[in-house]
Design a protein around this motif. Structure first.
Motif, mmCIF file in Angstrom:
data_model
loop_
_atom_site.group_PDB
_atom_site.id
_atom_site.type_symbol
_atom_site.label_atom_id
_atom_site.label_comp_id
_atom_site.label_asym_id
_atom_site.label_seq_id
_atom_site.Cartn_x
_atom_site.Cartn_y
_atom_site.Cartn_z
ATOM 1 N N GLU A 315 0.811 -1.210 0.000
ATOM 2 C CA GLU A 315 0.000 0.000 0.000
ATOM 3 C C GLU A 315 0.844 1.259 0.000
ATOM 4 O O GLU A 315 0.374 2.326 -0.391
ATOM 5 C CB GLU A 315 -0.930 0.014 1.227
ATOM 6 C CG GLU A 315 -1.993 -1.077 1.196
ATOM 7 C CD GLU A 315 -2.913 -0.998 2.390
ATOM 8 O OE1 GLU A 315 -2.689 -0.130 3.262
ATOM 9 O OE2 GLU A 315 -3.861 -1.802 2.450
ATOM 10 N N GLN A 316 2.090 1.156 0.460
ATOM 11 C CA GLN A 316 2.959 2.314 0.512
ATOM 12 C C GLN A 316 4.280 2.029 -0.185
ATOM 13 O O GLN A 316 4.777 0.897 -0.167
ATOM 14 C CB GLN A 316 3.223 2.725 1.969
ATOM 15 C CG GLN A 316 2.005 3.323 2.660
ATOM 16 C CD GLN A 316 2.353 3.875 4.023
ATOM 17 O OE1 GLN A 316 3.183 3.326 4.730
ATOM 18 N NE2 GLN A 316 1.714 4.966 4.398
ATOM 19 N N THR A 317 4.836 3.072 -0.794
ATOM 20 C CA THR A 317 6.129 2.951 -1.453
ATOM 21 C C THR A 317 7.206 2.590 -0.425
ATOM 22 O O THR A 317 7.314 3.246 0.613
ATOM 23 C CB THR A 317 6.501 4.277 -2.142
ATOM 24 O OG1 THR A 317 5.518 4.565 -3.139
ATOM 25 C CG2 THR A 317 7.870 4.188 -2.802
ATOM 26 N N ASN A 318 7.978 1.580 -0.713
ATOM 27 C CA ASN A 318 9.021 1.133 0.219
ATOM 28 C C ASN A 318 10.330 1.844 -0.106
ATOM 29 O O ASN A 318 11.272 1.264 -0.658
ATOM 30 C CB ASN A 318 9.199 -0.385 0.134
ATOM 31 C CG ASN A 318 10.031 -0.928 1.272
ATOM 32 O OD1 ASN A 318 10.645 -0.173 2.028
ATOM 33 N ND2 ASN A 318 10.074 -2.241 1.393
ATOM 34 N N ALA A 319 10.397 3.130 0.227
ATOM 35 C CA ALA A 319 11.588 3.927 -0.063
ATOM 36 C C ALA A 319 12.775 3.503 0.780
ATOM 37 O O ALA A 319 13.926 3.634 0.351
ATOM 38 C CB ALA A 319 11.285 5.409 0.162
ATOM 39 N N ASN A 320 12.519 2.977 1.986
ATOM 40 C CA ASN A 320 13.624 2.538 2.849
ATOM 41 C C ASN A 320 14.392 1.376 2.226
ATOM 42 O O ASN A 320 15.618 1.311 2.314
ATOM 43 C CB ASN A 320 13.094 2.139 4.224
ATOM 44 C CG ASN A 320 12.642 3.322 5.043
ATOM 45 O OD1 ASN A 320 13.093 4.446 4.817
ATOM 46 N ND2 ASN A 320 11.747 3.102 5.985
ATOM 47 N N SER A 321 13.660 0.474 1.597
ATOM 48 C CA SER A 321 14.310 -0.651 0.943
ATOM 49 C C SER A 321 15.159 -0.178 -0.226
ATOM 50 O O SER A 321 16.283 -0.651 -0.424
ATOM 51 C CB SER A 321 13.247 -1.645 0.453
ATOM 52 O OG SER A 321 13.851 -2.737 -0.219
ATOM 53 N N ALA A 322 14.623 0.789 -0.987
ATOM 54 C CA ALA A 322 15.386 1.354 -2.106
ATOM 55 C C ALA A 322 16.649 2.035 -1.594
ATOM 56 O O ALA A 322 17.738 1.882 -2.167
ATOM 57 C CB ALA A 322 14.517 2.343 -2.878
ATOM 58 N N SER A 323 16.524 2.770 -0.504
ATOM 59 C CA SER A 323 17.665 3.481 0.067
ATOM 60 C C SER A 323 18.763 2.515 0.493
ATOM 61 O O SER A 323 19.947 2.726 0.218
ATOM 62 C CB SER A 323 17.209 4.321 1.261
ATOM 63 O OG SER A 323 18.299 4.964 1.885
#
Length: 393
Positions: A315-323
């Motif tokens: 449901e939410q963009t997983n920006a932490n994983s990308a980072s």
């Protein structure tokens, strides 16, 4: 005991005195020793009784909402006021805050999240629960009026002992102050917030993110072209736009326009990815490596509406994983203390180097420009922004 046909809601009269009465919800009955709450409102006046009963009913609604919350990860949960088995005699109600009374901090968190937490990201809820949970663990779950300056300074000392950075302490204190002030306002309590004006070194443990030198940026962009995959497209897109990583990770394909007269990316809020500030919504021209990345993203898209589908499966963009993934890849190529966010710092420095006006820099990066006048109008057109973006290309 008489029920008057004109009696205010949740009241009855006995010997001319108004009493409050309300049944305990069946799903909360295990918290009480009686099936109903009843106590004297200490007045013979129907208008006064109505006001007091309404206030008591509202406070019970807040408390019952709090009891229903399932906060598995809330620090200090064991100290929440759950009204478990007590020595309250059968037939008597648990105490309800009346005039001049307060609520406990755990209840203040429930009020704060119920009223201010709607449509807010999960991080908003976590910040309130975590910060106030620290207070509960260290100082106890007290009525808001019972906290003292000594509690606040003790709280500060423990955070410092835990070696939290000054910036982290600032965020925690800010959240605690907000919760207390909001809840106090809602229940009509006036207080001097003891968590205000607490001294500590705000720069302690804070390390500034460094900008990336231009030659390093070019090296990284070259590696992106060589590897030519989804992760490297994200790095290249950020490198020549200055987008925040979360802004890039949450893009839809329709946010990227490479066929326009001026190729650009549209940064706007989505249900799966909120923007940091209102000024973050903007259009940024695509030049250099970012234009290459945008074209590769669009040409490779299949059966998805997202530019980076691997980080938008929930449901939410997983920006932490990308980072985490991108910073690990970047680390051997960039100077110490440099991360993906350093591209954003570098974009500001690169625009300064070509003497780009500060308000144009702010518009490109989505930063807030000081001054009332800057809030008027639509901002600079893409033609002007592209001129300066090409100057740093």
């Amino acid at each position: 005991m008489l029920a008057h046909k004109n009696a205010p809601e949740h009241t009855f009269r006995k010997d001319g005195i108004f009493y409050f009465r309300r049944r305990v919800p069946s799903d909360l009955s295990h918290h009480y020793t009686s099936r109903q709450i009843a106590f004297s409102l200490r007045t013979r006046s129907a208008p006064v009784a109505a006001a007091r009963a309404s206030r008591a009913a509202q406070q019970l609604d807040e408390h019952w909402y709090h009891l229903r919350i399932k906060d598995r990860d809330l620090p200090g949960k064991h100290l929440l006021r759950m009204q478990q088995a007590t020595n309250v005699p059968i037939g008597h109600a648990p105490p309800v805050a009346m005039e001049g009374a307060s609520v406990k901090l755990s209840e203040a968190v429930a009020i704060y999240l119920r009223l201010k937490g709607r449509d807010r990201p999960v991080t908003f809820k976590r910040a309130a629960e975590r910060s106030c949970g620290y207070v509960i663990d260290i100082c106890g779950d007290k009525d808001l009026l019972s906290y003292t300056k000594a509690d606040a300074t003790r709280f500060r000392d423990v955070l410092i002992e835990r070696e939290l950075a000054g910036s982290s302490i600032t965020r925690i204190f800010g959240t605690v102050r907000s919760v207390i002030n909001f809840a106090a306002s809602e229940i009509g309590v006036t207080l001097n917030n003891p968590f205000t004006g607490i001294y500590y070194d705000r720069q302690s443990g804070v390390t500034d993110r460094a900008s990336l030198p231009v030659d390093v940026i070019r090296t990284v962009q070259g590696e992106c072209v060589k590897l030519d995959d989804e992760l490297r497209w994200m790095v290249a897109l950020v490198s020549d736009t200055g987008l925040r990583l979360a802004e890039a990770a949450g893009l839809q394909l329709e946010d990227i326009n490479t066929d326009a007269e001026i190729p650009h990316v549209v940064v706007r809020e989505h249900p799966w990815r909120r923007l940091k500030t209102s000024t973050s919504a903007r259009e940024v021209p695509l030049v250099g490596a970012s234009l290459w990345a945008a074209k590769r993203i669009l040409s490779a898209a299949k059966d998805t509406s997202f530019a980076f589908p691997r980080y938008n499966k929930c449901e939410q963009t997983n920006a932490n994983s990308a980072s985490a993934a991108l910073n690990k890849w970047l680390k051997p190529m960039v100077p110490e203390r440099c991360t993906m966010h350093s591209f954003r710092h570098s974009m500001r420095d690169r625009l300064r180097a070509v003497e780009c006006p500060a308000d144009i820099v702010d518009q490109i990066g989505g930063w807030q420009t000081e001054g009332i006048g800057h809030g008027y109008g639509q901002g600079y057109p893409l033609t002007v922004l592209q001129k300066w973006m090409k100057a740093v290309e």
